[in-house]
Design an enzyme around this catalytic site. Structure first.
Site, PDB file in Angstrom:
ATOM      1  N   PHE A 150     -43.309   0.383-120.569  1.00  0.00           N
ATOM      2  CA  PHE A 150     -43.562  -0.890-119.802  1.00  0.00           C
ATOM      3  C   PHE A 150     -44.588  -0.589-118.668  1.00  0.00           C
ATOM      4  CE2 PHE A 150     -40.042   0.544-117.320  1.00  0.00           C
ATOM      5  CZ  PHE A 150     -40.209   0.217-116.092  1.00  0.00           C
ATOM      6  N   GLU A 177     -41.472  -3.681-125.371  1.00  0.00           N
ATOM      7  CA  GLU A 177     -41.421  -5.202-125.747  1.00  0.00           C
ATOM      8  C   GLU A 177     -40.992  -5.929-124.374  1.00  0.00           C
ATOM      9  OE1 GLU A 177     -37.234  -2.732-126.223  1.00  0.00           O
ATOM     10  OE2 GLU A 177     -39.479  -2.603-126.577  1.00  0.00           O
ATOM     11  N   SER A 227     -38.770   7.921-120.806  1.00  0.00           N
ATOM     12  CA  SER A 227     -37.874   8.651-120.107  1.00  0.00           C
ATOM     13  C   SER A 227     -37.616   9.839-120.852  1.00  0.00           C
ATOM     14  CB  SER A 227     -36.534   8.069-120.125  1.00  0.00           C
ATOM     15  OG  SER A 227     -35.915   7.815-121.510  1.00  0.00           O
ATOM     16  N   CYS A 282     -44.543   7.048-113.104  1.00  0.00           N
ATOM     17  CA  CYS A 282     -44.152   8.362-113.346  1.00  0.00           C
ATOM     18  C   CYS A 282     -44.844   9.341-112.338  1.00  0.00           C
ATOM     19  CB  CYS A 282     -44.577   8.684-114.794  1.00  0.00           C
ATOM     20  SG  CYS A 282     -46.181   9.100-115.029  1.00  0.00           S
ATOM     21  N   GLU A 384     -34.331  10.786-111.801  1.00  0.00           N
ATOM     22  CA  GLU A 384     -35.504  10.044-111.597  1.00  0.00           C
ATOM     23  C   GLU A 384     -34.876   8.466-111.347  1.00  0.00           C
ATOM     24  OE1 GLU A 384     -39.708   8.976-113.484  1.00  0.00           O
ATOM     25  OE2 GLU A 384     -38.029   9.024-114.941  1.00  0.00           O
TER      26      GLU A 384
END
Length: 500
Positions: A150, A177, A227, A282, A384
């Site tokens: 996303f 989505e 992830s 990221c 994270e």
């Protein structure tokens, strides 16, 4: 009636009127703005049918003509840049300017991929033996897929699709989505640019769609960003089904701050890299590692001052530094990490919990959060967080700072800020991390170098974009050719051929 975001299959928009759907929110208001269909396994297999049927003719198109389609696509995206950026902002929550940057970083890989005629050239050796030539050629894999996150709904799909299409593959994109509209618009623009129907397809879905892509034997390669647990799952599942896989996971990017660094420059760099896009990158710097107590005290004071001045608001509002997070669940998850940091004894210098924007109280907002005196055993250091949370983890000396970045289970990106060339050179050589910045806060390589982390941040032998991408999306065929005179008769040989 709520708008339905379509699939893009076989060159056309496909809007199902039945099946499973997921809500798409406006993060700035918290309201549902659309719904997206979740493809079944049969739906995905039909998309693969179309991609498989379209691929041979596209592969047979010479690379120069494929590159011209990419160049026309570039023009179309620039034409529609503002509308695409507004659409991206409305579903993701990043600011308008940041959304334009998202798109532009993707276009830079399309620009690089337009060099496919050169990048696909093989090698040729004459006279490898008497009358023998040896040459290699790069050929497309067939049907390939990208499963993208996303947080970059334009950039990462284009990083995957550009080299794959330029190399002659057909491509199936399964975007997030949560913000699926921009990927569909990109597919429409590819089609408008002249890409044949079925060569680029967008199918929305959840685990059922993903597992179908991972197990269908017609999919030859899968690229993923997300992830680490999902990256590991996709990598192992794809490999078990005989597919190439290129999977990128989580990160915990450090910035080492040496005592000789310009701390005003450092503080500005950390504020932008740590809080830009609400920390949902990221490549976000989430750990500042000042070397020495004097450096740490001074840096903490400067950061606290700047954090207090950050402007948070609706993604399309003027003068906003960052907007909302992508979902209510993301806010709750990050608030949980903040509480863990407090419980574990870190010093909370700025608390972003409970942040609201007047008139947008239902939006997915979280204020900037800053911790000091964070230690390597704390969850907010080890894991994270993926939100607007910056932590200061102090190092006594350079060697300890180097070890902190090198020993962390993630090895995505790292930076060092210093005026000492020797320290910078030593750091870049020794740090156990895949992408390194020297006085650069977000060490994302330019498009003609490769992007990829180490350790738990990356799975697979080849990285994204750069020449690695063309190696990933092609297979090498090597030909040994010999033309003999009709008068030459050597008889049968039962010895393995050698260069002698």
């Amino acid at each position: 009636m709520t708008r339905t975001i379509p699939h893009f299959v076989g060159g056309s928009l496909l809007t199902p009127d039945a099946g499973r759907f997921s809500d798409v929110f406006d993060p700035s208001t918290g309201a549902v703005q659309a719904r997206v269909p979740l493809a079944s396994a049969d739906d995905v297999r039909r998309v693969i049918d179309d991609a498989e049927a379209a691929q041979p003719a596209w592969a047979a198109t010479n690379p120069q003509k494929r590159a011209r389609v990419l160049l026309r696509f570039l023009d179309l995206v620039h034409r529609d840049m503002d509308s695409l950026a507004r659409l991206l902002s409305s579903e993701h929550g990043k600011t308008f300017d940041d959304a334009k940057g998202d798109i532009q970083r993707g276009l830079e890989v399309i620009e690089f991929s337009a060099g496919a005629p050169h990048l696909l050239k093989g090698e040729f050796a004459t006279g490898a033996g008497t009358g023998i030539d040896v040459y290699s050629m790069r050929q497309p894999l067939g049907v390939v897929a990208g499963i993208t996150p996303f947080n970059f709904p334009a950039m990462i799909p284009l990083w995957k699709a550009g080299p794959a299409l330029a190399a002659g593959n057909s491509f199936i994109l399964k975007p997030s989505e949560r913000d699926p509209s921009v990927p569909v618009r990109l597919a429409e623009l590819f089609h408008e640019a002249g890409l044949p129907a079925g060569v680029f397809n967008v199918v929305h879905g959840d685990k059922e769609a993903v597992d179908t892509l991972l197990t269908d034997p017609r999919i030859q390669a899968v690229g993923f960003v997300g992830s680490t647990p999902i990256a590991e799952y996709i990598y192992s599942t794809a490999a078990a089904h005989g597919k190439r896989a290129q999977c990128f996971g989580g990160a915990k990017n450090h910035m080492v701050v040496m005592p000789d660094a310009d701390l005003d420059q450092v503080a500005d760099a950390l504020i932008g890299a740590g809080y830009g896009s609400a920390g949902e990158r990221c490549m976000a710097i989430s750990v500042a590692v000042p070397v020495g107590e004097e450096t740490a005290d001074a840096l903490a004071a400067k950061l606290a001052e700047r954090v207090a001045e950050l402007r948070v608001g609706p993604s399309l509002a003027e003068g906003v530094d960052y907007g909302p997070l992508v979902a209510r669940s993301a806010v709750e998850r990050v608030e949980g990490y903040i509480q863990q940091g407090v419980d574990e004894g870190a010093t909370l210098l700025a608390d972003g919990r409970g942040f609201t924007v007047p008139g947008h109280e239902a939006g997915f907002y979280l204020g900037p959060t800053l911790f000091d005196h964070v230690t390597t055993d704390m969850a907010i250091y080890r894991e994270e967080v993926f939100g607007p949370v910056l932590v200061i983890a102090r190092a006594a000396d350079y060697e300890q700072a180097l070890a902190m970045a090198s020993d962390h289970e993630f090895g995505n990106g790292v930076s060092i800020f210093t005026r000492d060339g020797d320290a910078a050179r030593d750091f870049t050589a020794r740090v156990n991390v895949g992408m390194v910045g020297v006085n650069v806060p977000i060490p994302v390589p330019i498009a003609y170098f490769s992007f990829g982390g180490w350790k738990k941040s990356g799975f697979g032998d080849l990285n994204q974009h750069g020449t690695d991408a063309f190696r990933f999306y092609t297979k090498t065929k090597t030909v040994t050719s010999r033309w003999l005179s009709d008068t030459v008769r050597e008889g049968a040989s039962f010895v393995i051929p050698t260069m002698s």
